[in-house]
Write an enzyme that holds these catalytic residues in place. Structure first.
Site, PDB file in Angstrom:
ATOM      1  CG  ASP A 446     -17.119 -26.261   5.447  1.00 16.53           C
ATOM      2  OD1 ASP A 446     -16.665 -27.246   4.838  1.00 16.53           O
ATOM      3  OD2 ASP A 446     -18.258 -25.803   5.241  1.00 16.53           O
ATOM      4  CG  ASP A 511     -22.533 -29.624   1.491  1.00 15.06           C
ATOM      5  OD1 ASP A 511     -22.604 -29.592   2.736  1.00 15.06           O
ATOM      6  OD2 ASP A 511     -21.754 -28.904   0.836  1.00 15.06           O
TER       7      ASP A 511
END
Ligand code: GLA
Length: 693
Positions: A446, A511
């Site tokens: 990430d 997301d």
């Protein structure tokens, strides 16, 4: 005398004109030209409308230099302390093989060399364009701009489809008309960004979903970038893409070279869908899979939206048992597993298991997952550090920064300076130690913030070198852990590009798991990247990022477009939804061989969106109703991807539906008139299976 030089793909050709001395010219990029083309139009010798022009004007150079009779954007802008700013080759060397062309341009006055390599893949019609600049003088060369590629667009190209967005709202489709003003998109976020995808598709008036000419390009780069489309005097346009450099960022020592990242470009005669297909086929060849070949994409369970930071060994073991019972194949332990990480205010950089949550380390959980027949995966965010971490307390100088300037936090974190080799070594050693004795198959990598004031230890801009150091670190992990697949994530879809693609195996597309939002996000993703690389999960009934609620069937059917996963607290599902989710997982497994084939998508009037996957021989078709209908009868859905000459056996299928007999429908009917679609309430889906009868 000029000489046209051609490269031919399957359906497209490109032509360049060169006299061996002066700047080569762009002649053509478009539908395939037949024949040997020994004689070309000799653009350089063509008459022009005189009047306030140079006596020898310069038609569209393949790679324009500054100042020497070209009044458009230059492909290279460089200087030595303000001198040597003009560029025009006085020597051109060309070398050609069946599918590639290498062009070396030398300017003996500026003492600058350029090397351009154009390779047109005969199978996919994807053009790879690479450029390298060399400083041939004994003084440093400051490079302000080096286009990775210059592409010619014909006069009929009149609109550009591109993508804007933000976190949790990636790939927002936009369309601009191309006029005489320069069309410009620039990203300064330091990573690929959610806001500005480094590519676009240019269309003509005749372009449709499945027909008409398009010209598309994307930059294989995970940092700052710029693309511009500029109108030229002959009605054509030039399209440049490249790395956006910060002031002073690129300085070449005497004799040094700099290779710009590659541009992948394609011309298609089959509209948006043909463009996507070309890119998918070319990019599939670039993914390097552990074991040499892609295995069927395993169903994920990702712990993030189900658990967030709330980890404890016993409940995660229980979650793993539930996951295995549903048919899940890979269990990915997301953020929250490492030293004192209870929320997003601390601990990035301290990459060892939290002693309170995992007193025995991660091994017992990982072993349990594997014993249940699943793979084990782990989340990391290597490039980041929280000021509240042991790492930052020991090495505050390891963060990217500029002396005297405030360090601006984002999600309470700073970015580590990967250009410092000690930082890379620390990350490799510490994360390597944490995973070394785990039965690990997967890393989710990430990057949860943008780069600001990204200065290295000497105060120089590090943006470009940071990306290269990121690639190097990724490759170091790949080499040390060759069996591990890697997912690229940056707050969802902030690092989705063809540069990182050849080093990873999956992208977390967003997301936002709201299925309605995902329909458009995924459509944008699929314009450039193949479906098996697109992480798409079934989230909780009420989407955490939007607050909207959708039925499980709709959420799961949207997740089926990509690499399927589950991201919710499966322990909280009622019996009915648990059973349905189990059925959807089984459905995905039954059909992933088609889901990860060619894909086609589009929309119908009256709130319907569709997605097809497979091949003309056998396909699945999802028809999603996104809004209540306003019509009494549903519109038929023309399926341009089927073979008009064949007959098809078409069956409505889906989890929970019994076995039905197929209906025989002529391909020509499906192609032109269309498949009848059923009336449905909003946020419902109908799925069809078609096979050549
Ligand atoms: C980012 C990712 C999420 C999750 C969180 C964890 O937002 O996109 O999927 O991993 O970080 O902090």
């Amino acid at each position: 005398m000029t000489r046209p030089i051609a490269l031919h793909g399957k359906q497209t050709s490109l032509l360049i004109e060169s006299d061996g001395t002066n700047a080569p010219l762009w002649l053509y990029w478009g539908p395939r030209l037949a024949g040997a083309l020994e004689s070309g139009p000799d653009l350089a010798a063509q008459p022009w409308a005189r009047g306030f022009t140079l006596d020898q004007p310069l038609r569209f150079p393949l790679f324009a230099g500054y100042g020497m009779g070209w009044f458009g954007r230059s492909a290279i802008e460089a200087h030595r302390d303000g001198r040597d700013f003009a560029f025009a080759p006085d020597r051109v060397d060309l070398a050609q093989d069946a599918h590639a062309l290498t062009i070396v341009l030398d300017d003996s006055i500026a003492q600058i060399g350029l090397r351009l390599v154009l390779a047109l893949d005969p199978h996919t019609d994807v053009l790879s364009f690479r450029s390298t600049v060399t400083n041939r003088a004994n003084r440093p060369l400051q490079v302000q701009w080096l286009a990775s590629a210059v592409l010619p667009l014909p006069p009929q190209a009149d609109r550009v489809r591109y993508y804007a967005g933000r976190h949790a709202s990636e790939f927002e489709e936009q369309e601009d008309r191309l006029g005489k003003a320069t069309w410009l998109r620039e990203n300064r976020h330091g990573i690929t960004s959610h806001d500005c995808f480094p590519g676009a598709v240019v269309a003509t008036p005749a372009t449709t979903e499945s027909g008409g000419l398009t010209f598309a390009a994307q930059l294989a780069w995970s940092g700052n970038h710029c693309q511009a489309i500029e109108w030229l005097d002959d009605g054509r346009r030039q399209w440049q893409l490249g790395v956006a450099l910060s002031p002073g960022e690129l300085q070449l020592a005497p004799g040094a070279s700099h290779e710009a990242p590659e541009v992948l470009a394609t011309c298609s005669l089959r509209g948006w869908q043909g463009t996507a297909r070309n890119f998918h086929q070319a990019l599939r060849q670039r993914v390097t899979w552990p074991g040499g070949a892609m295995k069927p994409r395993p169903v994920h369970l990702n712990t993030w939206e189900g658990c967030y930071f709330d980890h404890d060994e016993a409940s995660l073991i229980e979650l793993a048992d539930r996951a295995a019972a549903l048919g899940i194949e890979r269990f990915v332990l997301d953020d929250g597993w490492f030293h004192r990480r209870d929320d997003d205010t601390s601990s990035l950089g301290d990459w060892w298991p939290d002693e309170r949550k995992y007193p025995r380390g991660l091994r017992p959980l990982a072993d349990h997952v594997v014993a249940r027949g699943m793979e084990f995966g782990l989340w990391i965010e290597p490039e980041m550090v929280n000021p509240d971490s042991d790492l930052f307390r020991a090495h505050p100088d390891w963060a990217l920064q500029l002396a005297g300037r405030p360090q601006q936090l984002s999600r309470n974190q700073l970015v580590l300076d990967l250009t410092n080799p000690a930082v890379g070594d620390y990350l490799f050693d510490t994360i390597g130690r944490a995973i070394a004795d785990l039965p690990l198959s997967y890393l989710k990598w990430d990057h949860n913030r943008d780069l600001v004031a990204a200065g290295d230890a000497s105060g120089r801009p590090a943006y470009r070198r940071q990306v290269l150091a990121f690639y190097a670190l990724l490759e170091r992990f790949r080499a040390a852990f060759p069996g591990v697949e890697i997912e690229s994530c940056a707050g969802g879809g902030g690092r989705i590009d063809a540069g990182v693609l050849s080093r990873v195996h999956r992208f977390w597309a967003s997301d936002c798991i709201d299925a309605q939002s995902r329909l458009s996000i995924q459509r944008g993703f699929l314009q450039f990247f193949p479906p098996e690389l697109m992480g798409s999960h079934v989230g909780a009934q009420m989407a955490h990022t939007t607050g909207r609620s959708q039925p499980l069937d709709f959420r799961a059917a949207v997740a089926c477009q990509g690499h399927f996963g589950v991201e919710l607290d499966i322990g909280k599902l009622d019996q009915d939804d648990t059973g349905r989710l189990r059925d959807w997982i089984a459905f995905y497994k039954d059909w992933r061989h088609l889901l990860h084939g060619d894909v086609w998508n589009g929309s119908l009037p009256d709130g319907q969106v569709w997605h097809g996957a497979g091949s003309a021989d056998e396909w699945l078709l999802f028809v999603y109703r996104t809004a209540p209908t306003t019509q009494r009868y549903m519109p038929d859905l023309p399926l341009r991807f089927v073979d008009e000459a064949a007959d098809y056996a078409v069956t409505r299928i889906g989890p929970g539906r019994g076995k039905a007999d197929p209906t025989r429908i002529a391909g020509t009917w499906l192609h032109h008139a269309g498949l009848p679609t059923p009336p449905m309430k909003a946020e419902r889906v109908a799925i069809f299976h078609g096979r050549r009868a």
